[in-house]
Design an enzyme around this catalytic site. Structure first.
Site, short mmCIF file in Angstrom:
data_model
loop_
_atom_site.label_atom_id
_atom_site.label_comp_id
_atom_site.label_asym_id
_atom_site.label_seq_id
_atom_site.Cartn_x
_atom_site.Cartn_y
_atom_site.Cartn_z
N ASN A 209 -14.17 116.26 -22.95
CA ASN A 209 -13.84 114.89 -23.39
C ASN A 209 -13.11 114.96 -24.74
O ASN A 209 -12.85 116.05 -25.25
CB ASN A 209 -15.12 114.04 -23.48
CG ASN A 209 -16.11 114.67 -24.43
OD1 ASN A 209 -15.87 114.79 -25.62
ND2 ASN A 209 -17.24 115.13 -23.88
N ASP A 278 -22.34 114.71 -19.02
CA ASP A 278 -23.53 114.38 -18.22
C ASP A 278 -23.64 115.29 -17.01
O ASP A 278 -24.75 115.54 -16.52
CB ASP A 278 -23.46 112.92 -17.77
CG ASP A 278 -23.66 111.97 -18.95
OD1 ASP A 278 -24.52 112.27 -19.79
OD2 ASP A 278 -22.95 110.95 -19.03
N LYS A 288 -9.92 132.36 -10.86
CA LYS A 288 -9.14 131.12 -10.99
C LYS A 288 -8.98 130.47 -9.61
O LYS A 288 -8.59 131.15 -8.66
CB LYS A 288 -7.77 131.46 -11.59
CG LYS A 288 -6.94 130.24 -11.87
CD LYS A 288 -5.61 130.62 -12.47
CE LYS A 288 -4.71 129.41 -12.48
NZ LYS A 288 -3.31 129.75 -12.65
N PRO A 307 -29.10 118.62 -18.36
CA PRO A 307 -30.29 118.06 -19.00
C PRO A 307 -29.89 117.09 -20.10
O PRO A 307 -28.84 117.25 -20.72
CB PRO A 307 -31.00 119.29 -19.60
CG PRO A 307 -29.98 120.37 -19.61
CD PRO A 307 -28.93 120.05 -18.58
N ASP A 308 -30.71 116.07 -20.34
CA ASP A 308 -30.45 115.16 -21.44
C ASP A 308 -31.06 115.77 -22.70
O ASP A 308 -32.29 115.84 -22.85
CB ASP A 308 -31.03 113.77 -21.16
CG ASP A 308 -30.48 112.76 -22.14
OD1 ASP A 308 -30.56 113.02 -23.36
OD2 ASP A 308 -29.94 111.74 -21.71
N LYS A 339 -30.22 102.00 -23.70
CA LYS A 339 -30.12 103.47 -23.78
C LYS A 339 -31.17 104.03 -24.74
O LYS A 339 -31.79 105.05 -24.49
CB LYS A 339 -28.71 103.84 -24.24
CG LYS A 339 -28.31 105.26 -23.93
CD LYS A 339 -26.83 105.52 -24.25
CE LYS A 339 -25.91 105.19 -23.10
NZ LYS A 339 -24.52 105.55 -23.32
N LYS A 343 -34.05 106.60 -23.32
CA LYS A 343 -34.12 107.99 -23.78
C LYS A 343 -35.30 108.23 -24.72
O LYS A 343 -35.50 109.34 -25.19
CB LYS A 343 -32.80 108.37 -24.48
CG LYS A 343 -31.60 108.46 -23.53
CD LYS A 343 -30.35 108.91 -24.27
CE LYS A 343 -29.13 108.91 -23.36
NZ LYS A 343 -28.55 110.25 -23.15
O1 PMT Z 1 -16.34 113.49 -32.34
P1 PMT Z 1 -15.51 112.33 -32.81
O2 PMT Z 1 -14.07 112.42 -32.36
O3 PMT Z 1 -15.64 112.10 -34.29
O4 PMT Z 1 -16.06 111.00 -32.08
C1 PMT Z 1 -17.36 110.54 -32.36
C2 PMT Z 1 -18.07 110.09 -31.10
C3 PMT Z 1 -17.34 108.92 -30.46
C4 PMT Z 1 -18.16 111.24 -30.08
C5 PMT Z 1 -19.53 109.69 -31.55
O5 PMT Z 1 -19.44 108.65 -32.49
C6 PMT Z 1 -20.37 109.27 -30.36
O6 PMT Z 1 -20.37 108.12 -29.92
N1 PMT Z 1 -21.16 110.23 -29.82
C7 PMT Z 1 -21.97 110.04 -28.60
C8 PMT Z 1 -21.08 110.31 -27.42
C9 PMT Z 1 -21.84 110.21 -26.11
O7 PMT Z 1 -21.86 111.15 -25.34
O8 PMT Z 1 -22.48 109.08 -25.92
P2 PMT Z 1 -23.42 108.78 -24.62
O9 PMT Z 1 -23.60 107.32 -24.68
O10 PMT Z 1 -22.81 109.37 -23.40
O11 PMT Z 1 -24.74 109.56 -24.94
C10 PMT Z 1 -25.84 108.96 -25.59
C11 PMT Z 1 -26.57 109.96 -26.45
O12 PMT Z 1 -27.20 110.96 -25.63
C12 PMT Z 1 -25.72 110.72 -27.44
O13 PMT Z 1 -26.48 110.85 -28.63
C13 PMT Z 1 -25.50 112.07 -26.79
O14 PMT Z 1 -25.34 113.11 -27.75
C14 PMT Z 1 -26.81 112.24 -26.02
N2 PMT Z 1 -26.72 113.05 -24.80
C15 PMT Z 1 -25.94 112.63 -23.75
C16 PMT Z 1 -25.93 113.37 -22.58
C17 PMT Z 1 -26.72 114.56 -22.51
N3 PMT Z 1 -26.73 115.30 -21.41
N4 PMT Z 1 -27.47 114.93 -23.55
C18 PMT Z 1 -27.49 114.20 -24.69
O15 PMT Z 1 -28.17 114.57 -25.65
#
Ligand code: PMT
Length: 423
Positions: A209, A278, A288, A307-308, A339, A343
């Site tokens: 991403n 995710d 490849k 895993p989360d 969320k 979590k």
């Molecule tokens: O890196 P930059 O370019 O500065 O941009 C910053 C940002 C936009 C990435 C940052 O501000 C941000 O929003 N980070 C969270 C991105 C994200 O994956 O959000 P989410 O809503 O999908 O996940 C929610 C939370 O769960 C996050 O804290 C994420 O780290 C965590 N997560 C998600 C999936 C996973 N498998 N494990 C996790 O720990």
């Protein structure tokens, strides 16, 4: 926090934003600070010493070779007098001199000769700010321990639009106040995840991403500045590790999960800023993947859930305080509130990543911090400034008695009912 009795040396260099120095002097004096203004020759073209002298109540200094002024208080004495140096505006030329250690005038000499913290508020045309040399100088100054506040993004005096506007005097006043606060996370272990993860499809391709890591690295730096022992678990983003931060580089979500789990038990606070994938491909192809595979109707990729990472930390017995980020594109607040609960997080920081001015890969962000009993807006600002503000809020909410100066800060102003403490 009051600035009563603090000695602030306010350097003003030659940019159009110099007129805002007058407002800044007023704010600082209203807080009880003693302000000594030092002008460069360029600054004196934009704002008169008489104005700043009238507001600060002290003769303005502008010349290293002024024998009368030197006799009253020599420049080394003045450098020692300062508890803090704030240069606002700081032009590209001034920053270049300071980054080189050059001291062609009184202000640069004072910056070199003083042990006081130096805050810089860059202000210049957006192209000058973006120029590689200015960016190099800004990085050098930050690595040397100078704190850069701003610049802000927006319309410029020259008609351009972009980054380069001086941070507003009120934001600079906040930064000065913050500089005098005791470390709020002293001796606490803090782990921050940052950047993207890469999920391999084959030896040369991956799913990922747009996360640049900027927000996560800024938070790691702000936590270290607040006195914490910081571990940064970072996906691939090529940023230099902030000073005093241990950086563990990982690639995939599974790597990040393993690195975080191994260290979770010893943390007081875990902040998940990483944009973790995710899902990952169910299997990484050993070679490849050939284009012909599509012709054989075999172009789809089976995915399995990762895993989360932060939810796993929050589920641990004796879990640390866990703060997540939510990257949302619609119904941001409602989605983030859900969320946080789903979590099991103590708090979540929601940013609207559909706005190109903030979020992924921008230098700025705007967010709302949500915890069990309250919410607070973190206004549009540079990612470093937002990180510093977030860390102060988290310290107030979850570690009110840590740090020597605990309690010195105002509590976050809630949008709804706010209470300290874990959920
Ligand atoms: O890196 P930059 O370019 O500065 O941009 C910053 C940002 C936009 C990435 C940052 O501000 C941000 O929003 N980070 C969270 C991105 C994200 O994956 O959000 P989410 O809503 O999908 O996940 C929610 C939370 O769960 C996050 O804290 C994420 O780290 C965590 N997560 C998600 C999936 C996973 N498998 N494990 C996790 O720990």
């Amino acid at each position: 926090m009051s600035l009563a009795g603090k000695h602030i040396l306010l350097g003003v260099t030659g940019g159009i934003a110099a007129y805002k120095a007058a407002i800044l002097v007023r704010h600082l004096c209203n807080e009880g600070a003693e302000v000594q203004v030092v002008l460069t020759q360029g600054a004196a073209q934009f704002v008169t010493p008489v104005t700043l002298q009238a507001l600060s109540g002290r003769p303005v200094r502008d010349d290293l070779w002024d024998q009368e002024a030197e006799a009253a208080m020599g420049h080394i004495e003045l450098a020692r007098w300062a508890d803090l140096i704030l240069v606002a505006p700081a032009t590209a030329h001034f920053m270049a001199n300071l980054a080189q250690g050059a001291a062609p005038d009184l202000l640069t000499t004072l910056c070199l000769a003083s042990d006081a913290p130096v805050l810089l508020a860059p202000a210049m045309n957006q192209a000058m700010w973006r120029d590689a040399a200015t960016q190099r100088n800004a990085a050098t100054l930050a690595a040397d321990g100078k704190r850069l506040i701003g610049p802000d993004d927006g319309e410029q005096a020259c008609g351009d639009v972009g980054p380069g506007r001086m941070a507003e005097p009120e934001a600079l006043l906040d930064a000065v106040r913050a500089a005098f606060q005791s470390p709020r996370l002293a001796d606490l272990n803090v782990l921050v995840t940052a950047g993207p993860t890469r999920e391999a499809l084959d030896p040369v391709r991956f799913l990922s991403n747009h996360s640049s890591g900027k927000q996560g690295y800024a938070i790691a730096k702000a936590a270290a500045d607040a006195g914490a022992r910081v571990t940064l678990v970072s996906g691939p983003c090529g940023l230099p590790a902030p000073a005093n931060v241990e950086c563990i580089e990982v690639t995939s979500a599974l790597d990040m999960h393993e690195a975080v789990q191994a260290r979770a038990a010893e943390q007081a606070l875990v902040i998940g800023v990483a944009a973790v994938a995710d899902y990952r491909p169910a299997a990484k192809a050993p070679q490849k993947i050939k284009k012909e595979r599509a012709a054989q109707n075999d172009a789809s990729v089976a995915l399995v859930e990762n895993p989360d990472i932060i939810a796993s930390v929050a589920a641990l017995p004796n879990a640390p305080v866990v703060v997540g980020f939510a990257a949302e594109t619609e119904n941001a607040l409602d989605n983030a509130r859900r969320k946080r609960r789903r979590k099991g997080l103590d708090a979540i920081v929601v940013n609207d990543v559909s706005d190109p001015k903030i979020g992924f890969n921008s230098d700025h962000n705007a967010a709302t911090l949500i915890w069990a009993d309250g919410e607070v807006e973190l206004a549009y600002q540079g990612k470093e400034a937002l990180a510093a503000s977030l860390i102060q809020h988290l310290a107030n909410l979850f570690f009110p008695s840590s740090g020597e100066g605990a309690g010195a800060l105002a509590k976050p102003t809630p949008l709804s009912v706010a209470q300290s403490g874990r959920s």
